[in-house]
Design a protein around this motif. Structure first.
Motif, PDB file in Angstrom:
ATOM      1  N   GLY A   1       0.786  -1.226   0.000  1.00 42.68           N
ATOM      2  CA  GLY A   1       0.000   0.000   0.000  1.00 42.68           C
ATOM      3  C   GLY A   1       0.819   1.277   0.000  1.00 42.68           C
ATOM      4  O   GLY A   1       0.264   2.368   0.168  1.00 42.68           O
ATOM      5  N   SER A   2       2.137   1.162  -0.207  1.00 43.24           N
ATOM      6  CA  SER A   2       2.995   2.348  -0.086  1.00 43.24           C
ATOM      7  C   SER A   2       3.338   3.015  -1.416  1.00 43.24           C
ATOM      8  O   SER A   2       3.914   4.112  -1.415  1.00 43.24           O
ATOM      9  N   ILE A   3       2.999   2.378  -2.556  1.00 47.60           N
ATOM     10  CA  ILE A   3       3.443   2.898  -3.860  1.00 47.60           C
ATOM     11  C   ILE A   3       2.959   4.327  -4.103  1.00 47.60           C
ATOM     12  O   ILE A   3       3.736   5.211  -4.503  1.00 47.60           O
ATOM     13  N   LEU A   4       1.679   4.580  -3.869  1.00 48.06           N
ATOM     14  CA  LEU A   4       1.156   5.938  -4.102  1.00 48.06           C
ATOM     15  C   LEU A   4       1.828   6.955  -3.181  1.00 48.06           C
ATOM     16  O   LEU A   4       2.072   8.093  -3.586  1.00 48.06           O
ATOM     17  N   THR A   5       2.131   6.543  -1.959  1.00 53.97           N
ATOM     18  CA  THR A   5       2.812   7.451  -1.028  1.00 53.97           C
ATOM     19  C   THR A   5       4.230   7.747  -1.505  1.00 53.97           C
ATOM     20  O   THR A   5       4.710   8.882  -1.414  1.00 53.97           O
TER      21      THR A   5
ATOM     22  N   LEU B   1      18.260   8.706 -15.914  1.00 55.03           N
ATOM     23  CA  LEU B   1      17.977   7.743 -14.840  1.00 55.03           C
ATOM     24  C   LEU B   1      16.823   8.219 -13.971  1.00 55.03           C
ATOM     25  O   LEU B   1      15.918   7.444 -13.623  1.00 55.03           O
ATOM     26  N   ILE B   2      16.843   9.513 -13.617  1.00 55.38           N
ATOM     27  CA  ILE B   2      15.756  10.082 -12.809  1.00 55.38           C
ATOM     28  C   ILE B   2      14.428   9.964 -13.554  1.00 55.38           C
ATOM     29  O   ILE B   2      13.403   9.593 -12.973  1.00 55.38           O
ATOM     30  N   MET B   3      14.447  10.260 -14.865  1.00 60.21           N
ATOM     31  CA  MET B   3      13.223  10.141 -15.661  1.00 60.21           C
ATOM     32  C   MET B   3      12.694   8.710 -15.668  1.00 60.21           C
ATOM     33  O   MET B   3      11.492   8.476 -15.497  1.00 60.21           O
ATOM     34  N   VAL B   4      13.588   7.736 -15.858  1.00 53.16           N
ATOM     35  CA  VAL B   4      13.172   6.327 -15.912  1.00 53.16           C
ATOM     36  C   VAL B   4      12.552   5.898 -14.586  1.00 53.16           C
ATOM     37  O   VAL B   4      11.484   5.269 -14.551  1.00 53.16           O
ATOM     38  N   VAL B   5      13.225   6.257 -13.478  1.00 50.01           N
ATOM     39  CA  VAL B   5      12.720   5.881 -12.151  1.00 50.01           C
ATOM     40  C   VAL B   5      11.346   6.497 -11.904  1.00 50.01           C
ATOM     41  O   VAL B   5      10.416   5.823 -11.423  1.00 50.01           O
ATOM     42  N   THR B   6      11.185   7.786 -12.244  1.00 50.44           N
ATOM     43  CA  THR B   6       9.897   8.447 -12.007  1.00 50.44           C
ATOM     44  C   THR B   6       8.798   7.890 -12.923  1.00 50.44           C
ATOM     45  O   THR B   6       7.642   7.794 -12.513  1.00 50.44           O
ATOM     46  N   ILE B   7       9.166   7.508 -14.153  1.00 53.93           N
ATOM     47  CA  ILE B   7       8.181   6.908 -15.058  1.00 53.93           C
ATOM     48  C   ILE B   7       7.702   5.564 -14.504  1.00 53.93           C
ATOM     49  O   ILE B   7       6.504   5.277 -14.459  1.00 53.93           O
ATOM     50  N   VAL B   8       8.650   4.726 -14.051  1.00 49.49           N
ATOM     51  CA  VAL B   8       8.295   3.409 -13.505  1.00 49.49           C
ATOM     52  C   VAL B   8       7.405   3.557 -12.272  1.00 49.49           C
ATOM     53  O   VAL B   8       6.355   2.911 -12.153  1.00 49.49           O
ATOM     54  N   LEU B   9       7.818   4.444 -11.349  1.00 43.62           N
ATOM     55  CA  LEU B   9       7.025   4.656 -10.138  1.00 43.62           C
ATOM     56  C   LEU B   9       5.658   5.254 -10.475  1.00 43.62           C
ATOM     57  O   LEU B   9       4.637   4.888  -9.872  1.00 43.62           O
ATOM     58  N   GLY B  10       5.638   6.184 -11.438  1.00 43.46           N
ATOM     59  CA  GLY B  10       4.375   6.804 -11.855  1.00 43.46           C
ATOM     60  C   GLY B  10       3.413   5.790 -12.441  1.00 43.46           C
ATOM     61  O   GLY B  10       2.219   5.786 -12.113  1.00 43.46           O
ATOM     62  N   LEU B  11       3.924   4.903 -13.302  1.00 43.73           N
ATOM     63  CA  LEU B  11       3.076   3.863 -13.897  1.00 43.73           C
ATOM     64  C   LEU B  11       2.549   2.909 -12.827  1.00 43.73           C
ATOM     65  O   LEU B  11       1.378   2.513 -12.847  1.00 43.73           O
ATOM     66  N   LYS B  12       3.424   2.540 -11.890  1.00 43.53           N
ATOM     67  CA  LYS B  12       2.971   1.667 -10.796  1.00 43.53           C
ATOM     68  C   LYS B  12       1.882   2.348  -9.977  1.00 43.53           C
ATOM     69  O   LYS B  12       0.928   1.717  -9.529  1.00 43.53           O
ATOM     70  N   GLY B  13       2.047   3.691  -9.791  1.00 45.15           N
ATOM     71  CA  GLY B  13       1.034   4.446  -9.063  1.00 45.15           C
ATOM     72  C   GLY B  13      -0.313   4.439  -9.770  1.00 45.15           C
ATOM     73  O   GLY B  13      -1.360   4.220  -9.143  1.00 45.15           O
ATOM     74  N   VAL B  14      -0.294   4.643 -11.097  1.00 44.86           N
ATOM     75  CA  VAL B  14      -1.536   4.616 -11.893  1.00 44.86           C
ATOM     76  C   VAL B  14      -2.180   3.245 -11.819  1.00 44.86           C
ATOM     77  O   VAL B  14      -3.400   3.094 -11.638  1.00 44.86           O
ATOM     78  N   LEU B  15      -1.369   2.189 -11.999  1.00 48.41           N
ATOM     79  CA  LEU B  15      -1.898   0.816 -11.942  1.00 48.41           C
ATOM     80  C   LEU B  15      -2.474   0.491 -10.566  1.00 48.41           C
ATOM     81  O   LEU B  15      -3.472  -0.234 -10.458  1.00 48.41           O
ATOM     82  N   THR B  16      -1.851   1.053  -9.532  1.00 45.24           N
ATOM     83  CA  THR B  16      -2.365   0.841  -8.171  1.00 45.24           C
ATOM     84  C   THR B  16      -3.724   1.508  -7.994  1.00 45.24           C
ATOM     85  O   THR B  16      -4.638   0.934  -7.384  1.00 45.24           O
ATOM     86  N   VAL B  17      -3.862   2.731  -8.534  1.00 51.01           N
ATOM     87  CA  VAL B  17      -5.127   3.464  -8.438  1.00 51.01           C
ATOM     88  C   VAL B  17      -6.274   2.646  -9.058  1.00 51.01           C
ATOM     89  O   VAL B  17      -7.392   2.594  -8.540  1.00 51.01           O
ATOM     90  N   PHE B  18      -5.977   1.991 -10.185  1.00 49.97           N
ATOM     91  CA  PHE B  18      -6.999   1.211 -10.891  1.00 49.97           C
ATOM     92  C   PHE B  18      -7.021  -0.252 -10.459  1.00 49.97           C
ATOM     93  O   PHE B  18      -7.620  -1.100 -11.150  1.00 49.97           O
ATOM     94  N   ASN B  19      -6.334  -0.542  -9.347  1.00 48.91           N
ATOM     95  CA  ASN B  19      -6.334  -1.901  -8.765  1.00 48.91           C
ATOM     96  C   ASN B  19      -5.843  -2.981  -9.720  1.00 48.91           C
ATOM     97  O   ASN B  19      -6.284  -4.125  -9.687  1.00 48.91           O
ATOM     98  N   VAL B  20      -4.927  -2.601 -10.625  1.00 50.73           N
ATOM     99  CA  VAL B  20      -4.350  -3.581 -11.552  1.00 50.73           C
ATOM    100  C   VAL B  20      -3.256  -4.375 -10.837  1.00 50.73           C
ATOM    101  O   VAL B  20      -3.049  -5.558 -11.100  1.00 50.73           O
ATOM    102  N   ILE B  21      -2.523  -3.691  -9.933  1.00 51.10           N
ATOM    103  CA  ILE B  21      -1.512  -4.375  -9.134  1.00 51.10           C
ATOM    104  C   ILE B  21      -1.766  -4.126  -7.656  1.00 51.10           C
ATOM    105  O   ILE B  21      -2.487  -3.238  -7.287  1.00 51.10           O
TER     106      ILE B  21
END
Length: 408
Positions: free
Chosen positions: A192-196, A388-408
């Protein structure tokens, strides 16, 4: 020595103050209450990323003597693409900051009310929150003066106040230093910490700060001989700001209750443990955080709008003032009418985390144009770190979106 250091302070305190607003305090409070010290590493990552990107923005302002949005507008040659990009930037930054302003003013008002109690004024059928109006008037006066040196001095005082308040609060909680150190260096992602985590990054590496820093750097410094001063100013201010954010997480971790949703609740939670003075330390910190952010958000929006629309960046011009006035007014209005800002603030921080790769991409593109920066374009190392910063933020951002929609 100290006087020389203070003389060479630039827009760093404004940049630090911009990312340590009530939103940051709220997100860091939730991170500490819900996950203890486990997400401190995310703040370390955020501070590192902020130093890298803000140094680029400062270097751009000093060397090119232009703001980021102004340069993007000039460097995009295709009219349709230029129009689309300018619309995206204005929508994301100007409209986004208008939404933020209510949260900034509400947060500062919480600090005032923690000491004065509820302040409510009735004007006809309209009931206004007195603390919100006080914060709004302070922001209006400092912005209307339109003098960079006055703003700079005001921010230095407010940032020192804010820093001392939150650092003292963290010390009062007597944290386990081994656990703190583990949280700083061992990346963990509790359930439950990804969005945070995305919110912590979004509230520290603030996209609008990249625009604000470039615009303010060209106001403070006029020669490439000042680049070393600009870099030192950036590093000191961002590291101090990150330390303050970590202190909020540490303070919140001391509380053994789960119904805390804001920094004002944090003050109430600390009071039984450390006495009524903890409430005052937090109130001062929250007040300073609210005032500074209530100034920087409208200021950044005005710089962005001016750059995108080719107005120039005179702090006293009518068009420049019209933008920040509208945002301050909307912030006071929504805050006074009881606009519930806590969840909006958290969502806005997540949105910041998603917007960051886009703005960072534009910044990296500009930082590699020798027509703009000459010999001061990014080195391969700076580009590698930026990507590197862009890649990390993109990965975390996508995980955040997927978490919002309960995909992961």
């Amino acid at each position: 020595m100290i006087l020389k250091f203070l003389k060479n302070i630039g827009p760093g305190p404004l940049v630090a103050a911009a990312f340590i607003g009530p939103g940051t305090v709220t997100v860091c409070t939730l991170a500490g209450v819900n996950f203890g010290f486990a997400l401190l590493w995310a703040m370390v990552l955020s501070v590192f990323a902020t130093v890298i990107l803000q140094e680029m923005a400062a270097r751009l302002g000093v060397v090119a003597q232009k703001g980021l949005s102004e340069i993007i507008r000039e460097e995009i040659k295709y009219p349709l693409v230029k129009g689309g990009v300018m619309l995206l930037i204005i929508s994301a930054v100007v409209l986004g900051n208008a939404a933020y302003e209510a949260g900034n003013i509400s947060g500062g008002a919480l600090g005032v009310e923690a000491i004065t109690g509820n302040l409510s004024w009735t004007i006809g059928v309209l009931q206004l929150n007195g603390a919100s109006v006080i914060i709004g008037v302070m922001a209006f006066i400092l912005l209307y003066i339109g003098n960079y040196k006055v703003l700079e001095k005001a921010f230095i005082v407010l940032v020192i106040l804010m820093s001392l308040a939150f650092i003292i609060t963290a010390i009062l909680t007597k944290p386990n230093l081994l656990d703190v150190f583990k949280g700083l260096i061992v990346p963990e992602t509790p359930k439950g910490s990804i969005l945070t985590i995305v919110a912590l990054i979004g509230t520290t590496v603030v996209p609008y700060n990249l625009f604000l820093h470039a615009s303010l750097a060209k106001t403070k410094w006029k020669s490439d001989r000042d680049l070393a001063l600009a870099k030192r100013d950036t590093v000191v201010a961002v590291v101090l700001g990150g330390t303050v954010s970590m202190c909020v997480i540490i303070s919140a971790s001391a509380i053994q209750m789960q119904d805390i949703k804001s920094a004002s609740d944090l003050a109430l939670g600390l009071e039984p443990l450390f006495g009524r003075f903890s409430k005052y330390f937090l109130a001062i910190g929250l007040f300073a955080a609210g005032v500074t952010s209530a100034i920087t958000a409208p200021l950044a929006a005005a710089f962005v709008a001016s750059g995108c629309l080719g107005w120039g960046s005179d702090l006293k011009s009518r068009k420049f003032r019209a933008v920040w006035m509208a945002i301050v007014l909307l912030g006071v209005l929504f805050s006074s009418l009881g606009f519930k800002s806590i969840e909006i603030i958290k969502l806005a921080q997540v949105a910041n985390g998603l917007l960051l790769p886009v703005v960072a991409g534009f910044l990296l593109w500009v930082m590699n144009k020798s027509s703009v920066l000459g010999k001061y374009v990014n080195t391969k190392k700076q580009n590698a770190l930026g990507i590197l910063i862009m890649v990390v933020t993109i990965v975390l951002g996508l995980k955040g979106v997927l978490t919002v929609f309960n995909v992961i």
